[in-house]
Design an enzyme around this catalytic site. Structure first.
Site, PDB file in Angstrom:
ATOM      1  CD  GLN A 162      60.713-113.335  18.897  1.00 33.81           C
ATOM      2  OE1 GLN A 162      61.596-113.771  18.025  1.00 33.81           O
ATOM      3  NE2 GLN A 162      61.374-112.428  19.500  1.00 33.81           N
ATOM      4  CD  GLU A 204      62.709-113.341  25.827  1.00 40.08           C
ATOM      5  OE1 GLU A 204      62.428-112.831  25.900  1.00 40.08           O
ATOM      6  OE2 GLU A 204      63.537-113.045  24.372  1.00 40.08           O
ATOM      7  CD  GLU A 284      61.309-106.216  19.430  1.00 43.13           C
ATOM      8  OE1 GLU A 284      60.930-106.238  20.240  1.00 43.13           O
ATOM      9  OE2 GLU A 284      62.360-106.367  19.192  1.00 43.13           O
ATOM     10  CE  LYS A 336      67.479-108.317  20.870  1.00 42.58           C
ATOM     11  NZ  LYS A 336      67.213-109.060  19.476  1.00 42.58           N
ATOM     12  NE  ARG A 365      69.364-111.376  21.299  1.00 40.09           N
ATOM     13  CZ  ARG A 365      69.882-111.347  19.425  1.00 40.09           C
ATOM     14  NH1 ARG A 365      70.462-110.206  19.471  1.00 40.09           N
ATOM     15  NH2 ARG A 365      69.053-111.795  19.128  1.00 40.09           N
ATOM     16  CE  LYS A 387      61.495-108.026  23.589  1.00 40.32           C
ATOM     17  NZ  LYS A 387      61.951-108.335  21.880  1.00 40.32           N
TER      18      LYS A 387
HETATM   19  C1  2PG Z   1      63.598-110.540  20.155  1.00 42.61           C
HETATM   20  C2  2PG Z   1      64.757-111.174  21.144  1.00 42.61           C
HETATM   21  C3  2PG Z   1      64.316-110.991  22.575  1.00 42.61           C
HETATM   22  P1  2PG Z   1      65.843-113.160  19.876  1.00 42.61           P
HETATM   23  O1  2PG Z   1      63.558-110.575  19.002  1.00 42.61           O
HETATM   24  O2  2PG Z   1      63.839-109.443  20.429  1.00 42.61           O
HETATM   25  O3  2PG Z   1      63.262-110.807  22.217  1.00 42.61           O
HETATM   26  O4  2PG Z   1      64.380-112.350  20.934  1.00 42.61           O
HETATM   27  O5  2PG Z   1      67.034-113.397  20.997  1.00 42.61           O
HETATM   28  O6  2PG Z   1      65.728-114.083  20.157  1.00 42.61           O
HETATM   29  O7  2PG Z   1      66.588-112.237  18.803  1.00 42.61           O
HETATM   30 MG    MG Z   2      62.928-108.325  18.224  1.00 45.19          MG
END
Ligand code: 2PG
Ligand code: MG
Length: 425
Positions: A162, A204, A284, A336, A365, A387
């Site tokens: 990702q 992103e 991660e 988050k 996010r 991040k």
């Molecule tokens: C992640 C986040 C940010 P998402 O997986 O760490 O990159 O993605 O907000 O889609 O969960």
């Molecule tokens: Mg992640």
């Protein structure tokens, strides 16, 4: 300092999807707003955002019920409360919802109120948000993890991994870290453009690639780092978010791009081979959100070679972080706000992570807003890493820029450190 007004309305995030904004007002007239982000690669154990699911309206994504819940039940629970008591406020929000995953009134509803009240409280105290949240103890500017190439659910699966990110190891200040990010982002883009590998930008702001393998992304990233005049591994490290929960089906990990299917051991070995070949300092979600055994085994195998970050694994949830520490499943936690749904619980998750000797990485996010709350959260808690996606698009730059403003505000009290990634336990 009593809360005298709570009003929510529907606004839109960086993907154009509806989200909740709440504006609170205190008895002295101070106002505070909170805007809620939204994930695409969400974990099963996250607090639940409430969406209306009405097919004819915003493809089911409107949040008018969450907005109504703020204006109704949550306003009733917090009007007249002391805005300076964030813990009591958040407890009242949690009690009003009454579910473990905040699914009744919606984590998006709760969080918008929690953030707005924190802002208003800082405002009435005439303190910057980071100083209010951290009791004046936050002085560490975060080291950025900057996305260069996007994949997974943020780029329609165009590469399986990702996030391909960089960590500016040679930076001696936050400003230098951003300069390195600028250099690599633009050089990597030029390399991809010249080879016909660039299809646009992902959710992103990282490049939407056209690669034949996941490993090709590492090669381009290394080239971009070198072309920018930096030495890979010495000046600039690589960080990846595999977001492996999204690759996990029927007990196996599927790399669709390479037509490859692995069990946990084989997938872990593949990740370790990447660690051998590329200057990776942080990984991660290398495994899925409930593959606890696999995580513990991988951490034992990796030892102190790099930072091992749980995102979907922990979902900023104290109980899951406790479990992870007991199982030695990782050594860092992605943080988050909207995974857990209140400011107090988010700060508790950061504190628990730090108490374990692990590192928190405060994160945005994929669906973001212009709200730069997390920049303050990172500094307030001395989290050390941030991040927020790539080095373009204003919903991303708003966060990088806010840390610059905080630096100016803190002046000589501000600190900046590069963690020892290779001996993190
Ligand atoms: C992640 C986040 C940010 P998402 O997986 O760490 O990159 O993605 O907000 O889609 O969960
Ligand atoms: Mg992640």
């Amino acid at each position: 300092m009593k809360i005298t007004s709570v009003k929510a309305y529907q606004v839109f995030d960086s993907r154009g999807n509806p989200t909740v904004e709440t504006l609170v007002e205190l008895e002295d007239g101070t106002q505070g707003a909170g805007l809620v982000p939204s994930g695409a690669s969400t974990g099963r154990h996250e607090a639940k955002e409430l969406r209306d699911g009405v097919p004819g309206r915003f493809a089911g994504r409107s949040v008018l019920n969450a907005v109504a819940n703020v204006n109704g039940a949550l306003a009733a629970a917090v009007l007249g409360r002391d805005a300076l008591d964030q813990a009591g406020l958040d407890a009242a929000l949690i009690a009003a919802d009454g579910t473990a995953d905040k699914s009744r009134l919606g984590a998006n509803a709760l969080l918008s109120v929690s953030m707005a009240v924190a802002r208003a409280a800082a405002g009435t105290r005439r303190e910057p948000l980071h100083a209010w949240l951290g009791g004046g103890q936050g002085t560490l500017l975060p080291l950025p993890q900057v996305q260069i190439i996007g994949g997974g659910k943020h780029a329609n699966g165009r590469v399986d991994v990702q996030d391909f990110m960089i960590v500016p190891l040679a930076a001696r200040s936050y400003e230098e870290a951003l300069e390195i990010a600028f250099n690599v982002y633009h050089r990597a883009g030029a390399v991809m453009r010249s080879r016909g590998l660039l299809a646009g930008v992902a959710d992103e702001g990282g490049y939407w690639p056209q690669f034949a393998s996941n490993e090709a992304a590492f090669d381009v990233l290394l080239e971009g780092i070198s072309a920018a005049g930096h030495v890979p591994g010495r000046d600039v490290g690589i960080a990846v978010d595999i977001a492996a929960t999204d690759l996990f089906r029927d007990g196996k990990y599927h790399l669709v791009l390479e037509n490859r299917v692995c069990d946990t051991d084989a997938f872990s070995n593949l990740i370790i081979s990447w660690l051998d070949r590329f200057p990776i300092v942080s990984i991660e979600d290398p495994l899925a959100e409930d593959d606890w055994e696999g995580w513990s085994k991988l951490r034992a195998a990796i030892g102190g070679r790099c930072q091992l970050v749980g995102d979907d694994l922990f979902t900023t949830n104290l109980a899951r972080i406790e479990q992870g520490v007991a199982r030695q499943a990782a050594n860092a936690v992605l943080i988050k706000l909207n995974q857990i749904g209140t400011v107090s619980e988010t700060i508790a998750a950061i504190r628990r992570t730090q108490a374990a000797g692990w590192r928190p990485i405060v994160s945005a996010r994929s669906g973001e807003t212009e709200d730069a709350f997390i920049a303050h959260l990172a500094v307030a808690t001395n989290a050390g890493q941030l991040k927020v996606g790539s080095f373009c698009r204003s919903e991303r730059m708003a966060k990088w820029n806010e840390v610059l403003r905080i630096h100016h505000q803190l002046g000589s009290r501000a600190r900046f450190e590069i963690p020892e990634f290779r001996s993190s336990r």
